[in-house]
Design a protein around this motif. Structure first.
Motif, mmCIF file in Angstrom:
data_model
loop_
_atom_site.group_PDB
_atom_site.id
_atom_site.type_symbol
_atom_site.label_atom_id
_atom_site.label_comp_id
_atom_site.label_asym_id
_atom_site.label_seq_id
_atom_site.Cartn_x
_atom_site.Cartn_y
_atom_site.Cartn_z
ATOM 1 N N ASN A 388 0.851 -1.183 0.000
ATOM 2 C CA ASN A 388 0.000 0.000 0.000
ATOM 3 C C ASN A 388 0.888 1.234 0.000
ATOM 4 N N THR A 389 0.692 2.092 -0.993
ATOM 5 C CA THR A 389 1.624 3.188 -1.282
ATOM 6 C C THR A 389 0.861 4.485 -1.492
ATOM 7 N N LEU A 390 1.396 5.593 -0.942
ATOM 8 C CA LEU A 390 0.786 6.914 -1.108
ATOM 9 C C LEU A 390 1.768 7.843 -1.796
ATOM 10 N N LEU A 391 1.238 8.711 -2.677
ATOM 11 C CA LEU A 391 2.060 9.732 -3.307
ATOM 12 C C LEU A 391 1.246 11.007 -3.465
ATOM 13 N N HIS A 392 1.797 12.124 -2.950
ATOM 14 C CA HIS A 392 1.174 13.444 -3.094
ATOM 15 C C HIS A 392 1.692 14.089 -4.376
ATOM 16 N N SER A 393 0.801 14.657 -5.184
ATOM 17 C CA SER A 393 1.214 15.346 -6.402
ATOM 18 C C SER A 393 0.042 16.165 -6.915
ATOM 19 N N PHE A 394 0.290 16.932 -7.971
ATOM 20 C CA PHE A 394 -0.816 17.446 -8.766
ATOM 21 C C PHE A 394 -1.355 16.273 -9.595
ATOM 22 N N MET A 395 -2.640 16.321 -9.911
ATOM 23 C CA MET A 395 -3.228 15.298 -10.768
ATOM 24 C C MET A 395 -4.162 15.989 -11.747
ATOM 25 N N ASP A 396 -3.908 15.813 -13.029
ATOM 26 C CA ASP A 396 -4.725 16.442 -14.059
ATOM 27 C C ASP A 396 -5.814 15.485 -14.526
ATOM 28 N N ILE A 397 -7.053 15.970 -14.482
ATOM 29 C CA ILE A 397 -8.178 15.269 -15.071
ATOM 30 C C ILE A 397 -8.775 16.215 -16.103
ATOM 31 N N PRO A 398 -9.611 15.740 -17.013
ATOM 32 C CA PRO A 398 -10.131 16.627 -18.056
ATOM 33 C C PRO A 398 -10.755 17.893 -17.498
ATOM 34 N N GLY A 399 -10.171 19.034 -17.891
ATOM 35 C CA GLY A 399 -10.712 20.330 -17.504
ATOM 36 C C GLY A 399 -10.373 20.782 -16.104
ATOM 37 N N GLN A 400 -9.509 20.069 -15.388
ATOM 38 C CA GLN A 400 -9.267 20.423 -13.994
ATOM 39 C C GLN A 400 -7.915 19.877 -13.528
ATOM 40 N N ARG A 401 -7.199 20.669 -12.736
ATOM 41 C CA ARG A 401 -5.993 20.193 -12.057
ATOM 42 C C ARG A 401 -6.292 20.078 -10.569
ATOM 43 N N ILE A 402 -6.098 18.880 -10.028
ATOM 44 C CA ILE A 402 -6.280 18.632 -8.605
ATOM 45 C C ILE A 402 -4.941 18.947 -7.940
ATOM 46 N N VAL A 403 -4.896 20.003 -7.141
ATOM 47 C CA VAL A 403 -3.624 20.470 -6.592
ATOM 48 C C VAL A 403 -3.297 19.847 -5.247
ATOM 49 N N HIS A 404 -4.286 19.262 -4.585
ATOM 50 C CA HIS A 404 -4.038 18.575 -3.312
ATOM 51 C C HIS A 404 -4.458 17.112 -3.458
ATOM 52 N N ALA A 405 -3.842 16.443 -4.433
ATOM 53 C CA ALA A 405 -4.195 15.060 -4.741
ATOM 54 C C ALA A 405 -3.295 14.098 -3.980
ATOM 55 N N VAL A 406 -3.914 13.054 -3.468
ATOM 56 C CA VAL A 406 -3.173 11.940 -2.876
ATOM 57 C C VAL A 406 -3.581 10.687 -3.648
ATOM 58 N N SER A 407 -2.616 10.059 -4.298
ATOM 59 C CA SER A 407 -2.885 8.819 -5.010
ATOM 60 C C SER A 407 -2.471 7.651 -4.127
ATOM 61 N N VAL A 408 -3.339 6.667 -4.046
ATOM 62 C CA VAL A 408 -3.146 5.535 -3.134
ATOM 63 C C VAL A 408 -3.083 4.259 -3.962
ATOM 64 N N GLY A 409 -1.965 3.547 -3.878
ATOM 65 C CA GLY A 409 -1.768 2.330 -4.640
ATOM 66 C C GLY A 409 -1.890 1.092 -3.781
ATOM 67 N N SER A 410 -2.315 0.004 -4.418
ATOM 68 C CA SER A 410 -2.536 -1.252 -3.711
ATOM 69 C C SER A 410 -1.872 -2.393 -4.459
ATOM 70 N N PRO A 411 -1.339 -3.403 -3.760
ATOM 71 C CA PRO A 411 -0.753 -4.560 -4.438
ATOM 72 C C PRO A 411 -1.779 -5.393 -5.199
#
Length: 595
Positions: A388-411
């Motif tokens: 289980n992994t977390l990474l903070h970054s910007f995340m671009d989706i159509p028409g919007q930039r998420i500036v306080h994004a946390v992406s959470v990964g799973s095995p």
């Protein structure tokens, strides 16, 4: 910094090539209307048309159909097997694009030229795909990752196929190739050479042209939006090429009658290799372009470290006004004047002149030598989620930039992005975790992007809101909500539970990837919920309630199963031209996203 500039220009070259290829091949593209079965050769009774189709996640090999047209369906059963379906046309080089939908446990396949199978299979939830799973080149090459969707959801397949080559005596000179296969937006095969037909082929022989074949004797499956682009026209050819090299710095097109050449000669092809100067020169090519097929042609000119122009039939196709360039021109059949120039004056780049061409019935090809920039040369910076992994970054989706994004990964290969500024789930995806190249390469831009097949939930807005009535529109504004993010807390397995305050209440929002790899379960707990508090579970152009309480969202993009609603009844409404699935919130709600 200079390397970053080169990379940026190479990436622009690749994007321009893709856009121009799409427009130039439009004339050769055939989209099957699926208003009848006339495009196919003697279709058997197992093949029929439908207006809509649904799968049952609890019953194998079963699709329910609605009368109508636009969807091609193969209906088979345990007691009655069907027959394969063949197109009435044959193809050589071809791009194929379509949507397909599998029944639970179903098995089918697409055979290019009736001989080379791309497997279609219900591989939902499989962590490591094999050469017989969905998207595989059957029994030869497993897909790079499993990005398969659930039964009953539409999946998107794109195949670029190159037919085998034969000499005048019929001897094979080159293997058939799967140039590129994308499944659900993810590249799963590239540059695969096929020494011969795959298992189940209509024949052991190989041919220059053959029918498209859809397997019909195994499982129940549906298709729509079938698009075929054939590449069967002869490429334009260059002849009588003459090059002239001029020394000096040229920022705009000069008057060549006033220049003295440094050296010149005849050439077999367009290249910058014969130029003995490393910087501040202009090489000019003149000759004849032989066009066999009249129509619109698209050209891409790559001029790293400088500028260039292209003229055909005494018309400017690409002006000398920027680094690299693109242009389209309608050409008659026949021989016509050709002129190209490359002026290099920046010392950070190596000379590398490139020209690509695409046209009606002609797949994009390079009309220059191999010394041509070819896209992103930087090794991608991939973040894997073996735990289980977390990474903070910007995340671009159509028409919007998420500036306080946390992406959470799973095995389990299921991942999601959470918007801490809105307290909401932005997207989920299956496959690889993150490509952090945009964030960490050179100076970067702070953003990462999913490395798998994504299901988007639209523009990010607040998940919880107070509604004075069921007609009140869902707001994107936090005014009056008292929203305060409080970060997240990790459990013993390093899975985050996001915390925030809203309307004076404390909210805990936790998501867990299902162990079977089939979806993500979300649990929201609200301590002292405000009156008339609602959760927006889904928004889309259509939302349907299926038997058993399962909701299917946005033209069969994903499912939602409400697990714990605290006794509240879901609300399905239309707002702002879209449908929304709401749930009144008491103290806790739990639901599962299946995709």
């Amino acid at each position: 910094m200079l390397f970053f500039i080169i990379l940026k220009r190479k990436m622009q070259w690749t994007l321009m090539a893709a856009c121009l290829l799409a427009s130039a091949t439009a004339q050769a593209q055939l989209t099957l209307p699926l208003t009848d079965l006339s495009f196919f050769k003697a279709p058997a009774a197992n093949w029929q048309l439908a207006g809509d189709v649904w799968a049952d996640l609890n019953q194998s090999n079963l699709l329910t159909v609605k009368n109508g047209t636009g969807i091609l369906v193969n209906l088979v059963s345990k007691t009655k097997h069907g027959e394969d379906l063949f197109t009435s046309i044959e193809h050589g080089d071809m791009d194929l694009e379509l949507d397909y939908l599998m029944a639970k446990g179903s098995n089918s396949g697409i055979y290019l030229q009736g001989r080379y199978e791309v497997q279609l299979l219900d591989s939902w939830g499989i962590a490591i795909p094999k050469a017989v799973d969905n998207g595989a080149i059957y029994d030869r090459n497993a897909p790079r990752q499993n990005v398969s969707r659930a039964p009953g959801l539409w999946q998107h397949l794109k195949i670029s196929f190159q037919a085998p080559r034969f000499d005048a005596n019929g001897r094979k000179t080159d293997n058939a190739k799967m140039l590129r296969i994308e499944l659900n937006g993810v590249l799963i095969h590239e540059g695969i050479s096929l020494a011969g037909p795959t298992g189940g082929a209509m024949g052991d022989n190989e041919v220059a042209n053959g029918p498209l074949r859809i397997q019909g004797d195994h499982g129940t499956v549906a298709f729509k939006n079938i698009s075929i682009t054939k590449y069967d026209k002869a490429r334009p050819g260059l002849s009588n090429l003459h090059y002239t090299v001029y020394e000096g710095k040229f920022n705009e097109e000069p008057d060549f009658s006033e220049l003295i050449p440094k050296f010149e000669g005849s050439a077999e092809m367009i290249s910058s290799n014969m130029v003995q100067l490393k910087n501040e020169f202009l090489v000019r090519y003149t000759g004849k372009l032989q066009v066999n097929e009249a129509g619109e042609y698209a050209f891409n000119l790559s001029t790293p470290g400088g500028k260039g122009f292209l003229k055909i039939n005494d018309k400017t196709v690409i002006p000398m006004d920027q680094s690299d360039g693109e242009g389209k021109i309608t050409l008659p059949a026949g021989s016509m004047p050709f002129e190209l120039a490359y002026a290099k004056f920046e010392d950070w780049a190596q000379p590398a002149l490139g020209l690509s061409v695409a046209g009606p019935g002609i797949r994009e090809y390079s009309a220059s030598d191999a010394n041509t920039p070819g896209g992103d040369v930087v090794d991608p910076i991939l973040v894997n989620a073996t735990n289980n992994t977390l990474l903070h970054s910007f995340m671009d989706i159509p028409g919007q930039r998420i500036v306080h994004a946390v992406s959470v990964g799973s095995p389990t290969k299921l991942h999601y992005t959470y918007d801490m500024e809105k307290g909401n789930l932005v997207q989920v995806w299956r496959g690889g975790f993150l490509d952090a190249t945009p964030m960490w390469h050179e100076r970067g831009d702070g953003s990462s992007r999913p490395a798998g097949s994504v299901v988007l939930f639209g523009t990010s807005s607040f998940f919880l809101q107070k509604l004075s009535s069921q007609q009140q529109a869902w707001s994107t504004d936090s005014a009056g909500t008292g929203y305060r993010p409080k970060g997240y807390q990790l459990d013993k397995e390093d899975r985050p539970a996001f915390r925030y305050q809203l309307y004076g209440s404390n909210v805990v929002d936790a998501m867990v990837a299902l162990e079977n790899g089939q979806g993500i379960k979300r649990e929201i707990t609200v301590k002292g919920p405000a009156q008339n508090l609602h959760a927006l579970l889904a928004r889309g152009k259509n939302i349907e309630l299926l038997p058993g309480g399962l909701y299917i969202i946005d033209d069969k993009a994903y499912y939602i199963q409400v697990n714990d609603n605290g006794g509240a009844q879901p609300i399905l409404r239309t707002s702002g031209g879209q449908q929304e699935l709401l749930l009144p919130v008491k103290e806790k709600i739990t639901y599962t996203i299946l995709f």
